[in-house]
Design a protein around this motif. Structure first.
Motif, short mmCIF file in Angstrom:
data_model
loop_
_atom_site.label_atom_id
_atom_site.label_comp_id
_atom_site.label_asym_id
_atom_site.label_seq_id
_atom_site.Cartn_x
_atom_site.Cartn_y
_atom_site.Cartn_z
N GLY A 397 77.68 94.13 130.14
CA GLY A 397 77.68 94.52 128.74
C GLY A 397 78.45 95.80 128.47
N GLY A 400 81.66 95.14 126.98
CA GLY A 400 81.68 94.39 125.74
C GLY A 400 81.54 92.89 125.93
N ASP A 402 79.54 89.35 126.55
CA ASP A 402 78.25 88.81 126.15
C ASP A 402 77.37 88.45 127.33
N ALA A 420 76.30 92.57 126.47
CA ALA A 420 76.44 93.65 125.51
C ALA A 420 75.37 93.53 124.42
N LYS A 422 74.56 93.82 120.63
CA LYS A 422 75.35 93.76 119.42
C LYS A 422 74.47 93.56 118.19
N ASP A 423 74.96 94.03 117.05
CA ASP A 423 74.28 93.75 115.79
C ASP A 423 74.57 92.30 115.39
N MET A 424 73.49 91.51 115.23
CA MET A 424 73.65 90.09 114.91
C MET A 424 72.56 89.65 113.93
N LYS A 436 69.38 94.14 116.86
CA LYS A 436 70.08 94.41 118.11
C LYS A 436 69.80 93.26 119.07
N MET A 438 70.96 90.83 122.58
CA MET A 438 71.71 90.77 123.83
C MET A 438 71.40 89.47 124.56
#
Length: 474
Positions: A397, A400, A402, A420, A422-424, A436, A438
């Motif tokens: 991660g 960057g 996944d 990583a 990530k904002d999803m 957040k 992952m």
């Protein structure tokens, strides 16, 4: 009277068969003390500094930086009696005494780390006094060895590439501490033509001196200006302008990693499972803990939380912390977790271990991981920190990425990859929210771990990261 001894490349207690000389810490003429560090080598796993078992004066360095040599090969010669206090030298003693002295040499080496039976059994360069022991005793003590005719072999101090010049000062004098970059055949040609390599600037990639450079210098011709294709570069390996290809020898950490991964991929039947989780609570807890005194000086990362989660989940699923022993026909369950942390370093991928990670608190794990990774990036990880792991975490991660399908380290049965954060978009209590998120992936050896155990372990790790409060139920 001088007494000369040769220092062999030692087995540093990790099954070493060969190593590359990285940097000499001494030069001919230097006086050294017992256990003083004299050379840095790169093994298949890490950089290691070797101490000298005697005190004395260095007379010759037998191997140049960048060369790879086998265990047991002499790499340094020194005078252990430079002031003539020990009486007759070994080379000048009687045959029986020479044999005893030879045995004493080996005995002296044993107390130091890395001097085991393998080093003694390894191939060694024949010593002159061994041949003399079979014949009549010499009539007179030998004289100290003459200075090498090749001026390059006399000095082995290497400057960093970014600091190195061609060894010629503005006043026309030559810097004797400078070691030019040239291959052995080129050095031989320079010796035959009487050309001092230290006074040349190499025209090949990386400033390497070629045969043409030597011949031009011998003829009194001026070297051409380097073109863009042949200009010195900091990149390793050799560059061919005609093919526009750069070739780098496979050795050291890269060679060991390749062998281990191929062996694992074709020995252990890999299965990989994936899970996607909302780690917003974990990130909120991290921000809260950072403001507490206990974590004031700790770099608290998601990797530390994952390490703690793995240790807790392994207690519920001990299969992931076991190993298949083909020779014994057994599955060995480990009652401890030596947690490997995959670290990308300038020398390649290495996996130092956090010993007894299951017995450490979150703060202790975070400190241990920080120290291990910092030491690994500096190339100073000792061999003992890379053996006997039971489980590994790799954090892709940070790049960057996944997720991935990691390959199990030999001697283990499972490896966890962290993706990583990530904002999803995520559904929370029936409503869409930005969280957040992952992904985790677990590769495991299907000989040891069934799908049920692998799935349960991965789900447990995911639950602990999604809601750290679950830890109190374990």
């Amino acid at each position: 009277m001088p007494e000369y001894k040769q220092f062999p490349l030692a087995d540093t207690a990790e099954g070493l068969t060969e190593a590359e000389i990285i940097d000499w810490k001494v030069k001919p003429g230097d006086e050294v003390a017992v256990n003083q560090i004299v050379v840095e080598i790169e093994t298949a796993k890490a950089a290691v500094e070797l101490p000298i078992p005697w005190a004395g004066v260095v007379t010759e360095l037998l191997v140049e930086p960048g060369q790879t040599v086998e265990v047991g090969t002499p790499i340094l010669t020194m005078d252990v009696d430079p002031h003539g206090e020990a009486g007759p030298s070994v080379n000048g003693s009687a045959p029986a005494e020479a044999a005893k002295a030879e045995q004493a040499d080996e005995e002296e080496m044993k107390p130091l780390v890395g001097y085991g039976s393998k080093a003694a059994a390894a191939k060694r360069r024949p010593r002159k006094r061994q041949a003399e022991a079979a014949g009549p005793a010499p009539q007179a003590a030998p004289q100290p060895p003459a200075a090498p005719a090749d001026p390059v072999r006399a000095v082995q101090v290497v400057k960093p590439r970014e600091e190195a010049d061609n060894g010629v000062h503005g006043n026309g004098t030559v810097d004797v501490s400078y070691v030019p970059l040239a291959k052995p055949p080129v050095r031989k040609l320079a010796k035959e033509l009487g050309v001092d390599l230290r006074a040349l600037t190499g025209s090949a990639e990386g400033g390497v001196i070629t045969r043409e450079d030597v011949r031009r210098a011998a003829a009194g011709e001026t070297a051409p200006e380097p073109t863009a294709a042949t200009a010195p570069s900091a990149l390793p390996g050799s560059y061919d302008p005609a093919t526009r290809e750069r070739r780098v020898p496979i050795r050291g950490v890269r060679k060991a990693t390749a062998q281990a991964m191929v062996s694992s991929a074709y020995t252990a039947p890999h299965v990989t499972e994936f899970i996607t989780i909302d780690v917003t609570p974990m990130m909120e807890l991290r921000d809260k803990l950072r403001r507490t005194p206990e974590f004031a000086d700790v770099k608290l990362t998601p990797l530390a939380f994952a390490a703690k989660a793995v240790c807790l989940a392994a207690k519920r699923t001990p299969d992931v912390n076991a190993v298949w022993d083909e020779n014994a026909g057994e599955i060995v369950y480990k009652d401890y977790v030596h947690l490997g942390i995959a670290a990308a370093t300038p020398r390649g991928l290495i996996v130092p271990k956090v010993r007894d990670a299951d017995a450490k608190s979150l703060a202790e794990l975070a400190r241990a991981i920080g120290e291990l990774t910092a030491t690994a990036r500096d190339g100073k990880t000792p061999p003992e920190d890379m053996r006997n792991g039971t489980f590994t975490i790799t954090n892709v991660g940070v790049f960057g990425v996944d997720t991935g399908t990691p390959i199990i380290n030999p001697g283990e049965s499972a490896i966890l990859a962290l993706g990583a954060i990530k904002d999803m978009p995520w559904v929370v209590d029936g409503e869409l929210a930005v969280r957040k998120v992952m992904q985790l992936s677990l590769s495991f050896d299907h000989r040891v771990i069934d799908g049920q155990q692998g799935s349960q372990f991965l789900a447990d790790v995911g639950a602990l990261l999604a809601d750290p409060a679950v830890a109190i139920t374990y």
